[in-house]
Design a protein around this motif. Sequence first.
Motif, PDB file in Angstrom:
ATOM      1  N   THR A 336       0.846  -1.202   0.000  1.00 13.62           N
ATOM      2  CA  THR A 336       0.000   0.000   0.000  1.00 13.62           C
ATOM      3  C   THR A 336       0.880   1.250   0.000  1.00 13.62           C
ATOM      4  OG1 THR A 336      -1.525  -1.264   1.398  1.00 13.62           O
ATOM      5  CG2 THR A 336      -1.984   1.086   1.130  1.00 13.62           C
ATOM      6  N   ASP A 337       1.887   1.245   0.859  1.00 12.73           N
ATOM      7  CA  ASP A 337       2.787   2.420   0.942  1.00 12.73           C
ATOM      8  C   ASP A 337       3.456   2.683  -0.396  1.00 12.73           C
ATOM      9  OD1 ASP A 337       3.990   1.787   4.366  1.00 12.73           O
ATOM     10  OD2 ASP A 337       2.107   2.618   3.571  1.00 12.73           O
ATOM     11  N   MET A 338       3.922   1.618  -1.033  1.00  8.59           N
ATOM     12  CA  MET A 338       4.641   1.777  -2.311  1.00  8.59           C
ATOM     13  C   MET A 338       3.720   2.391  -3.366  1.00  8.59           C
ATOM     14  SD  MET A 338       6.472  -1.217  -4.509  1.00  8.59           S
ATOM     15  CE  MET A 338       7.102  -0.882  -6.158  1.00  8.59           C
ATOM     16  N   LEU A 339       2.484   1.893  -3.440  1.00 13.48           N
ATOM     17  CA  LEU A 339       1.539   2.409  -4.443  1.00 13.48           C
ATOM     18  C   LEU A 339       1.143   3.848  -4.123  1.00 13.48           C
ATOM     19  CD1 LEU A 339      -0.078   1.790  -6.983  1.00 13.48           C
ATOM     20  CD2 LEU A 339      -1.857   0.753  -5.545  1.00 13.48           C
ATOM     21  N   ALA A 340       0.878   4.121  -2.855  1.00 10.48           N
ATOM     22  CA  ALA A 340       0.441   5.477  -2.459  1.00 10.48           C
ATOM     23  C   ALA A 340       1.549   6.496  -2.684  1.00 10.48           C
ATOM     24  CB  ALA A 340      -0.002   5.474  -0.997  1.00 10.48           C
ATOM     25  N   GLU A 341       2.768   6.152  -2.260  1.00 15.45           N
ATOM     26  CA  GLU A 341       3.891   7.099  -2.433  1.00 15.45           C
ATOM     27  C   GLU A 341       4.173   7.330  -3.918  1.00 15.45           C
ATOM     28  OE1 GLU A 341       5.355   5.574   1.783  1.00 15.45           O
ATOM     29  OE2 GLU A 341       6.808   5.253   0.145  1.00 15.45           O
ATOM     30  N   GLY A 342       4.068   6.249  -4.692  1.00 15.91           N
ATOM     31  CA  GLY A 342       4.297   6.384  -6.131  1.00 15.91           C
ATOM     32  C   GLY A 342       3.261   7.284  -6.776  1.00 15.91           C
ATOM     33  N   LEU A 343       2.012   7.123  -6.349  1.00 12.70           N
ATOM     34  CA  LEU A 343       0.916   7.933  -6.908  1.00 12.70           C
ATOM     35  C   LEU A 343       1.102   9.408  -6.545  1.00 12.70           C
ATOM     36  CD1 LEU A 343      -2.558   6.192  -6.583  1.00 12.70           C
ATOM     37  CD2 LEU A 343      -1.743   7.598  -8.458  1.00 12.70           C
ATOM     38  N   ARG A 344       1.484   9.671  -5.304  1.00 16.56           N
ATOM     39  CA  ARG A 344       1.681  11.069  -4.872  1.00 16.56           C
ATOM     40  C   ARG A 344       2.812  11.709  -5.681  1.00 16.56           C
ATOM     41  NH1 ARG A 344       0.676   8.649   0.426  1.00 16.56           N
ATOM     42  NH2 ARG A 344      -1.484   9.122   0.948  1.00 16.56           N
ATOM     43  N   ALA A 345       3.836  10.939  -5.940  1.00 12.63           N
ATOM     44  CA  ALA A 345       4.974  11.461  -6.732  1.00 12.63           C
ATOM     45  C   ALA A 345       4.519  11.782  -8.159  1.00 12.63           C
ATOM     46  CB  ALA A 345       6.104  10.436  -6.747  1.00 12.63           C
ATOM     47  N   ILE A 346       3.656  10.927  -8.718  1.00 12.80           N
ATOM     48  CA  ILE A 346       3.127  11.167 -10.078  1.00 12.80           C
ATOM     49  C   ILE A 346       2.317  12.455 -10.099  1.00 12.80           C
ATOM     50  CG2 ILE A 346       1.417  10.336 -11.755  1.00 12.80           C
ATOM     51  CD1 ILE A 346       2.335   7.442 -10.964  1.00 12.80           C
ATOM     52  N   ALA A 347       1.504  12.671  -9.067  1.00 11.32           N
ATOM     53  CA  ALA A 347       0.653  13.875  -9.018  1.00 11.32           C
ATOM     54  C   ALA A 347       1.515  15.133  -8.977  1.00 11.32           C
ATOM     55  CB  ALA A 347      -0.259  13.812  -7.799  1.00 11.32           C
ATOM     56  N   VAL A 348       2.588  15.082  -8.161  1.00 13.03           N
ATOM     57  CA  VAL A 348       3.469  16.259  -8.036  1.00 13.03           C
ATOM     58  C   VAL A 348       4.209  16.501  -9.354  1.00 13.03           C
ATOM     59  CG1 VAL A 348       5.556  17.109  -6.908  1.00 13.03           C
ATOM     60  CG2 VAL A 348       3.732  16.022  -5.530  1.00 13.03           C
ATOM     61  N   LYS A 349       4.755  15.428  -9.879  1.00 12.06           N
ATOM     62  CA  LYS A 349       5.588  15.545 -11.111  1.00 12.06           C
ATOM     63  C   LYS A 349       4.760  16.072 -12.285  1.00 12.06           C
ATOM     64  CE  LYS A 349       7.964  12.397 -14.290  1.00 12.06           C
ATOM     65  NZ  LYS A 349       8.034  10.929 -14.561  1.00 12.06           N
ATOM     66  N   ASN A 350       3.500  15.636 -12.357  1.00 16.56           N
ATOM     67  CA  ASN A 350       2.661  16.021 -13.518  1.00 16.56           C
ATOM     68  C   ASN A 350       1.694  17.159 -13.195  1.00 16.56           C
ATOM     69  OD1 ASN A 350       3.340  13.785 -15.595  1.00 16.56           O
ATOM     70  ND2 ASN A 350       3.094  12.696 -13.652  1.00 16.56           N
ATOM     71  N   ILE A 351       1.899  17.739 -11.989  1.00 18.48           N
ATOM     72  CA  ILE A 351       1.084  18.888 -11.557  1.00 18.48           C
ATOM     73  C   ILE A 351      -0.410  18.624 -11.786  1.00 18.48           C
ATOM     74  CG2 ILE A 351       0.967  21.428 -11.552  1.00 18.48           C
ATOM     75  CD1 ILE A 351       3.576  21.399 -13.248  1.00 18.48           C
ATOM     76  N   VAL A 352      -0.861  17.477 -11.231  1.00 21.87           N
ATOM     77  CA  VAL A 352      -2.281  17.105 -11.330  1.00 21.87           C
ATOM     78  C   VAL A 352      -2.938  17.320  -9.979  1.00 21.87           C
ATOM     79  CG1 VAL A 352      -3.854  15.145 -11.702  1.00 21.87           C
ATOM     80  CG2 VAL A 352      -1.764  15.362 -13.061  1.00 21.87           C
ATOM     81  N   PRO A 353      -4.061  18.068  -9.908  1.00 17.50           N
ATOM     82  CA  PRO A 353      -4.756  18.214  -8.614  1.00 17.50           C
ATOM     83  C   PRO A 353      -5.321  16.845  -8.212  1.00 17.50           C
ATOM     84  CG  PRO A 353      -6.010  19.300 -10.369  1.00 17.50           C
ATOM     85  CD  PRO A 353      -4.778  18.768 -11.003  1.00 17.50           C
ATOM     86  N   MET A 354      -4.688  16.253  -7.205  1.00 15.67           N
ATOM     87  CA  MET A 354      -5.061  14.859  -6.891  1.00 15.67           C
ATOM     88  C   MET A 354      -4.842  14.608  -5.407  1.00 15.67           C
ATOM     89  SD  MET A 354      -3.337  11.715  -8.923  1.00 15.67           S
ATOM     90  CE  MET A 354      -3.816  10.010  -8.719  1.00 15.67           C
ATOM     91  N   GLN A 355      -5.843  14.010  -4.752  1.00 19.93           N
ATOM     92  CA  GLN A 355      -5.691  13.615  -3.339  1.00 19.93           C
ATOM     93  C   GLN A 355      -5.520  12.103  -3.329  1.00 19.93           C
ATOM     94  OE1 GLN A 355      -5.655  16.134  -1.142  1.00 19.93           O
ATOM     95  NE2 GLN A 355      -6.147  17.504  -2.850  1.00 19.93           N
ATOM     96  N   VAL A 356      -4.457  11.625  -2.718  1.00 16.85           N
ATOM     97  CA  VAL A 356      -4.248  10.186  -2.595  1.00 16.85           C
ATOM     98  C   VAL A 356      -4.426   9.812  -1.133  1.00 16.85           C
ATOM     99  CG1 VAL A 356      -2.621   8.268  -2.919  1.00 16.85           C
ATOM    100  CG2 VAL A 356      -2.617  10.213  -4.527  1.00 16.85           C
ATOM    101  N   VAL A 357      -5.311   8.853  -0.881  1.00 18.15           N
ATOM    102  CA  VAL A 357      -5.614   8.455   0.507  1.00 18.15           C
ATOM    103  C   VAL A 357      -5.299   6.966   0.629  1.00 18.15           C
ATOM    104  CG1 VAL A 357      -7.403   8.381   2.294  1.00 18.15           C
ATOM    105  CG2 VAL A 357      -7.503  10.144   0.503  1.00 18.15           C
ATOM    106  N   ASP A 358      -4.643   6.591   1.731  1.00 20.17           N
ATOM    107  CA  ASP A 358      -4.342   5.165   1.872  1.00 20.17           C
ATOM    108  C   ASP A 358      -4.338   4.730   3.324  1.00 20.17           C
ATOM    109  OD1 ASP A 358      -1.652   6.667   2.050  1.00 20.17           O
ATOM    110  OD2 ASP A 358      -1.113   4.627   2.711  1.00 20.17           O
ATOM    111  N   VAL A 359      -4.627   3.457   3.519  1.00 20.40           N
ATOM    112  CA  VAL A 359      -4.531   2.793   4.825  1.00 20.40           C
ATOM    113  C   VAL A 359      -4.243   1.337   4.492  1.00 20.40           C
ATOM    114  CG1 VAL A 359      -7.018   2.273   4.937  1.00 20.40           C
ATOM    115  CG2 VAL A 359      -5.695   2.468   7.069  1.00 20.40           C
ATOM    116  N   CYS A 360      -3.615   0.622   5.398  1.00 22.06           N
ATOM    117  CA  CYS A 360      -3.163  -0.737   5.088  1.00 22.06           C
ATOM    118  C   CYS A 360      -4.209  -1.533   4.303  1.00 22.06           C
ATOM    119  CB  CYS A 360      -2.856  -1.469   6.392  1.00 22.06           C
ATOM    120  SG  CYS A 360      -2.310  -3.167   6.126  1.00 22.06           S
TER     121      CYS A 360
END
Length: 432
Positions: A336-360
């Motif tokens: 979960t951490d790997m997918l969530a962190e990867g998604l947040r990095a994609i949002a920042v890199k591509n300047i996409v307004p995106m909220q990523v929420v995760d829990v185990c």
Amino acid sequence: MTVTPLVKATKSHLIFERAKLVTPGGVNSPVRACAAVGAEPIFMEKADGQYLFDVDGNRYIDYIGSWGPMILGHRHPRVLEAIEDALQHGTSFGAPNRAEVDLAELICQMMPSIEMVRMVNSGTEACMSAIRLARAFTKKTLVVKFDGCYHGHADSFLVKAGSGMATLGISSSPGVPEALTKLTISVPYNDEKALQAVFKEHGGDIACVIIEPIVGNAGLILPEDGYLAKVRELCTGSGALLIIDEVMTGFRVAPGGAQDLYKVKPDLTCLGKIIGGGLPVGAYGGRKEIMEHIAPSGSVYQAGTLSGNPLAMQAGIAQLRTLQQSNAYEILKRNTDMLAEGLRAIAVKNIVPMQVVDVCGMIGFFFTKAKVKNLADAQTSDTEFFGKVWRSLASKGIYWPPSQFESAFISAVHTKTDIEQTLEALEESIKS
Ligand code: KE4
């Protein structure tokens, strides 16, 4: 929104054409319809581990996992073996069997707030039975729920519900009498003041508050610090029962569910999904002094032909025991951490307004600038763009929940490579 099949005249499309003639919308549950993401449902033929295979031979990395049950992936050897063994003894007895007791004991051991538990056949049955019991035990009638939370399709819950209702933009369902829906009060999640106001006005008449401790049916929304403790305090103060609906989160977000993660003690808990290992199941349980009011020990009636079905019981026991005896939660958290962190990095890199929420074991994303605290925030998301991303992901072999108002589920058998491929497909889909 026009619905365009992903690929014309595929076997899936042809089966869907047949299905629509004999089943409403061609599906047996609205969330599978995919219309909200501008696609046709994909008819699946096989599942194994973290993969699904459609009738046209396409493979998908599965982030639905049958909407939660497949925490150990599809066809886990220990679950399969348990079902195959049980099959040698029959499929249903219509009489008690030992496996029902084994699973009940295991649930009570893993979730100590549950002193006694009753098996049913779905999460809907679990939740509807729990509120009936709460009304009988407290001799009060009002039920409080939260906008965007979904507790199955029993009449009392179809008020500003999440999941398929939020997806289809239905705030309450035809066929549910006004006389009944007025006994259900729905307030925004994560809003202490709104809940306090309800207790101030109706405190003495509230039989129960039923809540998803982590909302998985409005997209994924986490409780704010102290919120669940406040809900508990308000219930205790007014004699209303606190029912925590862990049909989705139970034995997923932590070994003892969300109540373990957030250290909140409910009076009743609803369960489903994981405890059946993929077979039809539900359960509700809690304090013995409350549960003993259920027939035949008490007079609150609830029954079910296939409740405690030996196949489902053995599948659930195998899945829960495997979870207990393995490092599944460690792997689940890492995935979960790997997918969530990867998604947040994609949002920042591509300047996409995106909220990523995760829990185990669960993850969700919203295409919105707003921090998503409740259903209204979730509804500010760009669902059109979500649909485009969903269709692109499906064409790249990633099967994501086909709605902005659902949560995705990760298993303990997704590999690092699967997640890397998923992140690659997500970035390409978001950029395109
Ligand atoms: P079932 O009756 O579908 O087994 O469980 C109802 C239910 C109760 N409580 C919670 C928190 C739930 O998430 C559910 C069912 N979840 C949906 C997915 N959002 C099931 C998928 C579907 O409706 O097909």
